[in-house]
Write a protein that holds these residues in place. Structure first.
Motif, PDB file in Angstrom:
ATOM      1  N   THR A   1      10.943  97.489  47.647  1.00 42.77           N
ATOM      2  CA  THR A   1       9.870  96.510  47.767  1.00 42.77           C
ATOM      3  C   THR A   1       9.939  95.729  49.067  1.00 42.77           C
ATOM      4  O   THR A   1       8.952  95.152  49.487  1.00 42.77           O
ATOM      5  CB  THR A   1       9.913  95.513  46.596  1.00 42.77           C
ATOM      6  N   GLY A   2      11.101  95.668  49.682  1.00 42.87           N
ATOM      7  CA  GLY A   2      11.230  94.893  50.903  1.00 42.87           C
ATOM      8  C   GLY A   2      11.183  93.404  50.612  1.00 42.87           C
ATOM      9  O   GLY A   2      11.238  92.971  49.475  1.00 42.87           O
ATOM     10  N   THR A   3      11.066  92.624  51.639  1.00 42.03           N
ATOM     11  CA  THR A   3      11.004  91.173  51.502  1.00 42.03           C
ATOM     12  C   THR A   3       9.630  90.713  51.952  1.00 42.03           C
ATOM     13  O   THR A   3       9.216  91.010  53.076  1.00 42.03           O
ATOM     14  CB  THR A   3      12.089  90.505  52.372  1.00 42.03           C
ATOM     15  N   PRO A   4       8.909  89.981  51.115  1.00 43.45           N
ATOM     16  CA  PRO A   4       7.575  89.517  51.513  1.00 43.45           C
ATOM     17  C   PRO A   4       7.631  88.581  52.714  1.00 43.45           C
ATOM     18  O   PRO A   4       8.608  87.860  52.911  1.00 43.45           O
ATOM     19  CB  PRO A   4       7.080  88.743  50.284  1.00 43.45           C
ATOM     20  N   LYS A   5       6.585  88.598  53.494  1.00 41.07           N
ATOM     21  CA  LYS A   5       6.479  87.732  54.667  1.00 41.07           C
ATOM     22  C   LYS A   5       6.649  86.266  54.264  1.00 41.07           C
ATOM     23  O   LYS A   5       6.120  85.833  53.258  1.00 41.07           O
ATOM     24  CB  LYS A   5       5.107  87.922  55.308  1.00 41.07           C
ATOM     25  N   GLY A   6       7.413  85.542  55.046  1.00 41.00           N
ATOM     26  CA  GLY A   6       7.546  84.109  54.841  1.00 41.00           C
ATOM     27  C   GLY A   6       8.592  83.678  53.843  1.00 41.00           C
ATOM     28  O   GLY A   6       8.703  82.503  53.535  1.00 41.00           O
ATOM     29  N   VAL A   7       9.373  84.615  53.307  1.00 45.93           N
ATOM     30  CA  VAL A   7      10.340  84.251  52.275  1.00 45.93           C
ATOM     31  C   VAL A   7      11.352  83.236  52.775  1.00 45.93           C
ATOM     32  O   VAL A   7      11.583  82.234  52.138  1.00 45.93           O
ATOM     33  CB  VAL A   7      11.046  85.501  51.722  1.00 45.93           C
ATOM     34  N   ILE A   8      11.973  83.470  53.913  1.00 43.75           N
ATOM     35  CA  ILE A   8      12.977  82.510  54.395  1.00 43.75           C
ATOM     36  C   ILE A   8      12.925  82.320  55.904  1.00 43.75           C
ATOM     37  O   ILE A   8      12.955  81.193  56.379  1.00 43.75           O
ATOM     38  CB  ILE A   8      14.391  82.886  53.932  1.00 43.75           C
ATOM     39  N   LEU A   9      12.836  83.380  56.647  1.00 46.71           N
ATOM     40  CA  LEU A   9      12.966  83.258  58.097  1.00 46.71           C
ATOM     41  C   LEU A   9      11.814  82.492  58.732  1.00 46.71           C
ATOM     42  O   LEU A   9      11.970  81.915  59.800  1.00 46.71           O
ATOM     43  CB  LEU A   9      13.117  84.637  58.735  1.00 46.71           C
ATOM     44  N   GLU A  10      10.651  82.478  58.085  1.00 44.79           N
ATOM     45  CA  GLU A  10       9.520  81.741  58.639  1.00 44.79           C
ATOM     46  C   GLU A  10       9.489  80.290  58.166  1.00 44.79           C
ATOM     47  O   GLU A  10       8.595  79.546  58.524  1.00 44.79           O
ATOM     48  CB  GLU A  10       8.216  82.446  58.287  1.00 44.79           C
ATOM     49  N   GLN A  11      10.467  79.894  57.361  1.00 43.06           N
ATOM     50  CA  GLN A  11      10.537  78.520  56.867  1.00 43.06           C
ATOM     51  C   GLN A  11      11.396  77.680  57.798  1.00 43.06           C
ATOM     52  O   GLN A  11      12.317  78.177  58.430  1.00 43.06           O
ATOM     53  CB  GLN A  11      11.156  78.498  55.460  1.00 43.06           C
ATOM     54  N   PRO A  12      11.125  76.373  57.872  1.00 43.64           N
ATOM     55  CA  PRO A  12      12.012  75.507  58.660  1.00 43.64           C
ATOM     56  C   PRO A  12      13.406  75.509  58.054  1.00 43.64           C
ATOM     57  O   PRO A  12      13.568  75.718  56.855  1.00 43.64           O
ATOM     58  CB  PRO A  12      11.380  74.115  58.533  1.00 43.64           C
ATOM     59  N   LYS A  13      14.414  75.296  58.871  1.00 47.08           N
ATOM     60  CA  LYS A  13      15.818  75.337  58.418  1.00 47.08           C
ATOM     61  C   LYS A  13      16.047  74.519  57.152  1.00 47.08           C
ATOM     62  O   LYS A  13      16.762  74.934  56.260  1.00 47.08           O
ATOM     63  CB  LYS A  13      16.755  74.832  59.521  1.00 47.08           C
ATOM     64  N   GLU A  14      15.463  73.334  57.047  1.00 46.02           N
ATOM     65  CA  GLU A  14      15.698  72.469  55.889  1.00 46.02           C
ATOM     66  C   GLU A  14      15.086  73.016  54.598  1.00 46.02           C
ATOM     67  O   GLU A  14      15.448  72.595  53.505  1.00 46.02           O
ATOM     68  CB  GLU A  14      15.194  71.043  56.153  1.00 46.02           C
ATOM     69  N   LYS A  15      14.175  73.997  54.698  1.00 47.96           N
ATOM     70  CA  LYS A  15      13.568  74.586  53.494  1.00 47.96           C
ATOM     71  C   LYS A  15      14.138  75.964  53.153  1.00 47.96           C
ATOM     72  O   LYS A  15      13.790  76.539  52.130  1.00 47.96           O
ATOM     73  CB  LYS A  15      12.057  74.700  53.673  1.00 47.96           C
ATOM     74  N   GLN A  16      14.989  76.502  54.014  1.00 48.24           N
ATOM     75  CA  GLN A  16      15.546  77.829  53.770  1.00 48.24           C
ATOM     76  C   GLN A  16      16.557  77.774  52.627  1.00 48.24           C
ATOM     77  O   GLN A  16      17.479  76.968  52.647  1.00 48.24           O
ATOM     78  CB  GLN A  16      16.206  78.377  55.035  1.00 48.24           C
ATOM     79  N   LYS A  17      16.372  78.634  51.620  1.00 45.29           N
ATOM     80  CA  LYS A  17      17.288  78.716  50.487  1.00 45.29           C
ATOM     81  C   LYS A  17      17.769  80.161  50.365  1.00 45.29           C
ATOM     82  O   LYS A  17      16.982  81.052  50.065  1.00 45.29           O
ATOM     83  CB  LYS A  17      16.579  78.295  49.200  1.00 45.29           C
ATOM     84  N   TRP A  18      19.045  80.368  50.616  1.00 49.14           N
ATOM     85  CA  TRP A  18      19.625  81.703  50.541  1.00 49.14           C
ATOM     86  C   TRP A  18      20.155  81.951  49.134  1.00 49.14           C
ATOM     87  O   TRP A  18      20.502  81.024  48.407  1.00 49.14           O
ATOM     88  CB  TRP A  18      20.771  81.834  51.554  1.00 49.14           C
ATOM     89  N   LEU A  19      20.226  83.218  48.734  1.00 47.95           N
ATOM     90  CA  LEU A  19      20.821  83.563  47.443  1.00 47.95           C
ATOM     91  C   LEU A  19      22.298  83.181  47.455  1.00 47.95           C
ATOM     92  O   LEU A  19      22.965  83.304  48.470  1.00 47.95           O
ATOM     93  CB  LEU A  19      20.676  85.057  47.162  1.00 47.95           C
ATOM     94  N   LYS A  20      22.786  82.711  46.306  1.00 50.17           N
ATOM     95  CA  LYS A  20      24.184  82.282  46.216  1.00 50.17           C
ATOM     96  C   LYS A  20      24.785  82.760  44.891  1.00 50.17           C
ATOM     97  O   LYS A  20      24.075  83.305  44.043  1.00 50.17           O
ATOM     98  CB  LYS A  20      24.285  80.768  46.357  1.00 50.17           C
TER      99      LYS A  20
END
Length: 50
Positions: A11-30
């Protein structure tokens, strides 16, 4: 479309999931995050990150 045993679904990763977000809104899997993938009439695959 007919799926056969052993077919892979990418499925890939949809556009805007994390890299297009500002650093303070980026949430990585943990650890302990759960990801569910469902296909109607086929079922659900669940994965928990460890």
């Amino acid at each position: 479309m007919t799926l056969m045993p052993g077919d892979l679904i990418f499925t890939g990763t949809p556009k805007g999931v994390i890299l297009e977000q500002p650093k303070e809104k980026q949430k990585w899997l943990k650890t302990n995050d759960k990801v569910d993938i469902s296909i109607e009439s086929l079922g659900t695959l669940s994965n928990v990150f460890v």
